[in-house]
Design a protein around this motif. Structure first.
Motif, PDB file in Angstrom:
ATOM      1  N   UNK A  66       0.818  -1.211   0.000  1.00  0.00           N
ATOM      2  CA  UNK A  66       0.000   0.000   0.000  1.00  0.00           C
ATOM      3  C   UNK A  66       0.851   1.259   0.000  1.00  0.00           C
ATOM      4  N   UNK A  67       2.089   1.145   0.478  1.00  0.00           N
ATOM      5  CA  UNK A  67       2.972   2.315   0.549  1.00  0.00           C
ATOM      6  C   UNK A  67       3.768   2.527  -0.738  1.00  0.00           C
ATOM      7  N   UNK A  68       3.694   1.570  -1.651  1.00  0.00           N
ATOM      8  CA  UNK A  68       4.461   1.666  -2.884  1.00  0.00           C
ATOM      9  C   UNK A  68       3.683   2.433  -3.949  1.00  0.00           C
ATOM     10  N   UNK A  69       4.402   3.107  -4.807  1.00  0.00           N
ATOM     11  CA  UNK A  69       3.805   3.769  -5.969  1.00  0.00           C
ATOM     12  C   UNK A  69       3.793   2.772  -7.127  1.00  0.00           C
ATOM     13  N   UNK A  70       2.611   2.265  -7.461  1.00  0.00           N
ATOM     14  CA  UNK A  70       2.518   1.276  -8.532  1.00  0.00           C
ATOM     15  C   UNK A  70       2.734   1.899  -9.900  1.00  0.00           C
ATOM     16  N   UNK A  71       3.506   1.213 -10.754  1.00  0.00           N
ATOM     17  CA  UNK A  71       3.772   1.721 -12.105  1.00  0.00           C
ATOM     18  C   UNK A  71       3.059   0.886 -13.168  1.00  0.00           C
ATOM     19  N   UNK A  72       2.266  -0.088 -12.715  1.00  0.00           N
ATOM     20  CA  UNK A  72       1.565  -0.985 -13.635  1.00  0.00           C
ATOM     21  C   UNK A  72       0.139  -0.486 -13.844  1.00  0.00           C
ATOM     22  N   UNK A  73      -0.373  -0.622 -15.067  1.00  0.00           N
ATOM     23  CA  UNK A  73      -1.758  -0.231 -15.353  1.00  0.00           C
ATOM     24  C   UNK A  73      -2.717  -1.082 -14.522  1.00  0.00           C
ATOM     25  N   UNK A  74      -3.570  -0.415 -13.761  1.00  0.00           N
ATOM     26  CA  UNK A  74      -4.515  -1.119 -12.885  1.00  0.00           C
ATOM     27  C   UNK A  74      -5.831  -0.361 -12.899  1.00  0.00           C
ATOM     28  N   UNK A  75      -6.910  -1.025 -13.347  1.00  0.00           N
ATOM     29  CA  UNK A  75      -8.212  -0.355 -13.387  1.00  0.00           C
ATOM     30  C   UNK A  75      -9.305  -1.332 -12.968  1.00  0.00           C
TER      31      UNK A  75
END
Length: 438
Positions: A173-182
């Protein structure tokens, strides 16, 4: 052995809640992401499958709890089916659990344990089945020392298995995700039919949610079953669903869906990205301990079902199945279940085994859901310390959801369903043979 008249009503709400969550959370949370992702092909449909799987499970748990409270007998599902439909169907439910459900769980989770061990130490993939069989045999030997030894192992691993889940969720939850997620719009992936993809995805999630049938076994020991049983089930499975949604969202935000699809090491890969090589290995060790404990739970409880059937003279070679160690463990029944599990390990992969066991057991679950409605009409005066809320809506949701999964599996995975049906039907000549002999 105590009967239901001797049970002490001393279990409160929070112990009941912990029983629910501890029973349901197993190895599937770490490994079914690969199958759900492969079947759905999109992040939105994958997350919907996990959500709907949780809703169906909550309705199933609330419905099954009415039977558990009204028929609080040793044997659980087998006894419910027997009470509603008669000895023949009760026997088949016991046969399916003893020789499909429990061995398949032992096989599937042992394969996962071995896969993670091979991945951790960079061993050859050809070692997986041998390591899986050795893991199952080692746990059987521990349980041959008696229920106390198996129970101690279960208690330790119960605590440990929550650690990797909590760590992955909190750090993810603390990470900045760089993967497309919708999440919206909810669509199937390329080359996937929506209903087929949803059905197969749901089938996969139900392995991770499985275990809810056992929570009703504490009904006779609750201080206030009418209030606490539905509360513990709905809140417990609801919290499990939140955890599953969170951890799968983190998987899908950390790795592209095509790298999760079919990848049984997805949890380890995500852990390595989140924590680095050392942190990833530590999380993998936690997952290994969790899997070992899950196999222990199924061996410890599963080896007692053929024994109980043999005591009732329901199996060929009853005297063999009834053999006990000096500590009172049914070692012969355990050996047969591990042998069946080992054959399954050699014949099928993790997802094939788990899909077959879910198809078979949900056939009997659906019979139980319908049974709640049948008993309400047939035995209106039956003592029910707990009644399913919003009747008949919740039983119907459980029944419709389960039926959709079964019908979808029959049409989309016909061979797999056929194997489950054939092995279940093999119990019919056994039933008539033992009945004639009695």
């Amino acid at each position: 052995m105590q009967n239901e008249t001797e049970l002490k009503r001393n279990v409160g709400f929070f112990p009941a809640l912990s029983v629910v969550m501890g029973t349901v959370i197993g190895a599937g949370v770490f490994f079914k992401a690969s199958s759900v992702s492969a079947e759905t092909g999109s992040t939105s449909l994958a997350m919907l499958a996990w959500f709907l799987g949780g809703v169906i499970t909550i309705c199933a748990g609330l419905t099954g709890a009415e039977l558990a409270a009204a028929i609080p007998e040793t044997g659980g599902l087998t006894k419910y089916i027997e009470h509603i439909y008669g000895d023949f169907w009760g026997f088949l439910a016991g046969w399916a659990q003893a020789f499909i459900y429990f061995p398949a769980n032992i096989a599937a989770i042992s394969v996962i344990f071995a896969t993670q061990l091979v991945n951790l130490f960079h061993l050859q993939q050809s070692y997986i089945v041998a390591i899986a069989i050795l893991a199952a045999v080692s746990i059987l030997l521990i349980n041959c020392l008696g229920a106390k030894a198996g129970g101690l192992l279960q208690s330790v691993t119960l605590v440990v298995k929550l650690i990797p889940i909590a760590v992955i969720v909190l750090f993810g939850l603390m990470q900045q995700g760089s993967v497309d997620f919708s999440l919206f719009p909810v669509v199937a992936g390329p080359h996937h039919n929506f209903l087929t993809a949803l059905g197969n995805g749901l089938l996969a999630t139900l392995f991770a949610y499985d275990g809810w049938i056992h929570v009703g076994n504490i009904a006779g020991e609750l201080k206030n079953p009418k209030r606490d049983l539905p509360g513990a089930i709905s809140l417990g499975i609801g919290l499990v669903m939140i955890v599953y949604l969170l951890i799968n969202a983190i998987f899908l935000m950390t790795l592209p869906i095509n790298q999760i699809s079919g990848n049984l090491n997805a949890a380890s890969d995500v852990s390595t990205i989140l924590f680095g090589a050392i942190g990833g290995k530590l999380v993998t060790i936690g997952i290994l301990i969790s899997c070992y404990g899950a196999v222990n739970g199924y061996i410890m409880t599963g080896m007692r079902i053929p024994y109980a059937m043999a005591v009732k003279k329901e199996l060929p070679f009853n005297n063999f199945f009834m053999k006990l160690t000096k500590e009172g463990a049914p070692w012969a029944s355990g050996v047969i279940e591990v042998v069946v599990a080992s054959i399954m390990m050699m014949l099928g992969a993790f997802d094939t085994i788990t899909n077959m066991l879910i198809f078979v057991i949900w056939t009997f679950y659906c019979m139980a859901f319908a049974g709640v409605i049948i008993l309400r009409k047939r035995e209106p005066d039956l003592y029910r310390p707990y009644k399913v809320p919003l009747y008949p809506v919740i039983p119907l949701i459980a029944l419709i959801g389960g039926s959709f999964i079964l019908i979808n599996t029959l049409f989309t995975q016909t061979f797999l369903a056929a194997i489950g049906i054939v092995v279940t039907l093999l119990g019919i000549p056994v039933y008539y043979h033992t009945k004639q002999r009695k």
